[in-house]
Design an enzyme around this catalytic site. Structure first.
Site, PDB file in Angstrom:
ATOM      1  N   GLU A 152      53.285  12.974  26.258  1.00  0.00           N
ATOM      2  CA  GLU A 152      54.041  11.742  26.487  1.00  0.00           C
ATOM      3  C   GLU A 152      55.189  11.579  25.510  1.00  0.00           C
ATOM      4  O   GLU A 152      55.043  11.699  24.297  1.00  0.00           O
ATOM      5  CB  GLU A 152      53.134  10.511  26.408  1.00  0.00           C
ATOM      6  CG  GLU A 152      53.913   9.232  26.751  1.00  0.00           C
ATOM      7  CD  GLU A 152      53.042   8.089  27.228  1.00  0.00           C
ATOM      8  OE1 GLU A 152      51.844   8.082  26.920  1.00  0.00           O
ATOM      9  OE2 GLU A 152      53.580   7.197  27.931  1.00  0.00           O
ATOM     10  N   THR A 186      58.818   4.881  32.035  1.00  0.00           N
ATOM     11  CA  THR A 186      60.047   4.064  32.111  1.00  0.00           C
ATOM     12  C   THR A 186      60.138   3.060  30.967  1.00  0.00           C
ATOM     13  O   THR A 186      61.242   2.741  30.515  1.00  0.00           O
ATOM     14  CB  THR A 186      60.148   3.317  33.456  1.00  0.00           C
ATOM     15  OG1 THR A 186      58.985   2.488  33.618  1.00  0.00           O
ATOM     16  CG2 THR A 186      60.264   4.287  34.627  1.00  0.00           C
ATOM     17  N   GLU A 247      51.336   1.432  34.150  1.00  0.00           N
ATOM     18  CA  GLU A 247      50.653   1.208  32.873  1.00  0.00           C
ATOM     19  C   GLU A 247      50.994  -0.212  32.401  1.00  0.00           C
ATOM     20  O   GLU A 247      51.643  -0.392  31.379  1.00  0.00           O
ATOM     21  CB  GLU A 247      51.101   2.270  31.861  1.00  0.00           C
ATOM     22  CG  GLU A 247      50.075   2.547  30.798  1.00  0.00           C
ATOM     23  CD  GLU A 247      50.517   3.631  29.828  1.00  0.00           C
ATOM     24  OE1 GLU A 247      49.650   4.204  29.181  1.00  0.00           O
ATOM     25  OE2 GLU A 247      51.725   3.897  29.716  1.00  0.00           O
TER      26      GLU A 247
HETATM   27 MN   LIG Z   1      52.757   5.577  29.052  1.00  0.00          MN
END
Ligand SMILES: [Mn+2]
Length: 292
Positions: A152, A186, A247
């Protein structure tokens, strides 16, 4: 593309029992999702019987799983202590075996270190060298088990290791494994990237997983701060056909409110039924705007 949500949307606690995961699988299936994103650490602690139960529930509901990891410090792959790095390598090896039992191939998160970053060590080249060395071993296990690892890219307040898509591409090149790729989100891109569409196109086939949320981690479509249509176009342009996972963090208070820094209610006072309505609306918004 498949659409999913992180398991914690309805809760103020990260905890989730195997029974509650079964209930959540039913709930997200009834809302119309394809994927439930679960915690890697919960999977690590789950018994084989509970894993099989969850897998069967997913199969009968038509729900797949992805796995989200924010490792603790004892499994820090960027630690200067070789014993800690070794413990992290073993930890992910066990998670990969359990992922095979669950029938999922995607793990995503800040796997290269621990989360949240405490910024005590910020020598990036040192952190890269140590974590890349660990991830080469993790990659061997991922290749063996057929697992795709999506690293990530986080904003500057949560990591000193990967902040942009371009950094992640160069980082993956140094690991040099086809099973190591990128998770773009995002919420983080909105802080760090000059051009979100360009960042997605640049990750290209290395994009293994995608997280979505508005600027303040509300559900996609709730305030339109992200240029969703352009994001969808960029994903379609690179032929992205994997999971798009929401999320959202909108409930203030509790353990999650503390770790995500949610100091106000972002749900417009929604109860659990209202929370269902919010996420159902967001799912239909995303399916529409991301359709090619
Ligand atoms: Mn995330």
């Amino acid at each position: 593309m498949k659409f999913g949500t992180l398991y914690s949307y309805w809760s103020t606690s990260w905890a989730c029992s195997p029974d509650h995961y079964l209930a959540l699988a039913e709930k997200v299936a009834s809302i119309g999702f394809d994927v439930l994103e679960i915690s890697a650490d919960h999977l690590y602690r789950m018994s084989q019987a509970d894993i099989v139960r969850l897998r069967r529930a997913g199969e009968s509901l038509g729900i797949g799983f992805s796995v989200n990891s924010g490792p603790s410090r004892e499994h820090d792959l960027a630690s200067p202590d070789p014993a800690v790095r070794e413990s992290g390598i073993r930890y992910f090896g066990t998670i990969f075996e359990k992922m095979v039992s669950l029938g999922t191939d995607t793990i995503a998160g800040a796997i290269y270190s621990f989360w949240p970053d405490d910024f005590v060590r910020t020598d990036r080249e040192e952190s890269w060298a140590l974590s890349i060395d660990s991830l080469k071993s993790v990659a061997g296990r991922a290749e063996y088990h057929g697992i795709r690892v999506a690293l990530e890219v986080l904003n500057r307040f949560e990591s000193h290791i990967l902040n942009t898509s371009d950094e992640a591409v160069r980082y993956c090149e140094r690991i040099g494994s086809p099973n190591m790729g990128i998770l773009l989100d995002t919420f983080h891109m909105n802080i760090e990237e000059d051009d979100m569409s360009a960042a997605i196109r640049h990750a290209n086939a290395r994009l293994f997983h995608f997280h979505v949320g508005e600027n303040n981690r509300k559900l996609p479509g709730m305030n339109g701060t992200i240029a969703w249509e352009q994001v969808g176009k960029a994903l379609n342009a690179i032929g992205y056909d994997r999971a798009v996972v929401m999320e959202p963090f909108m409930i203030c208070g509790g353990e999650i409110g503390q770790s995500i820094r949610v100091w106000r209610d972002l749900t417009s006072g929604a109860d659990q039924v209202g929370m269902d309505d919010h996420i159902r609306r967001s799912l239909s918004f995303l399916r529409e705007v991301f359709s090619a």
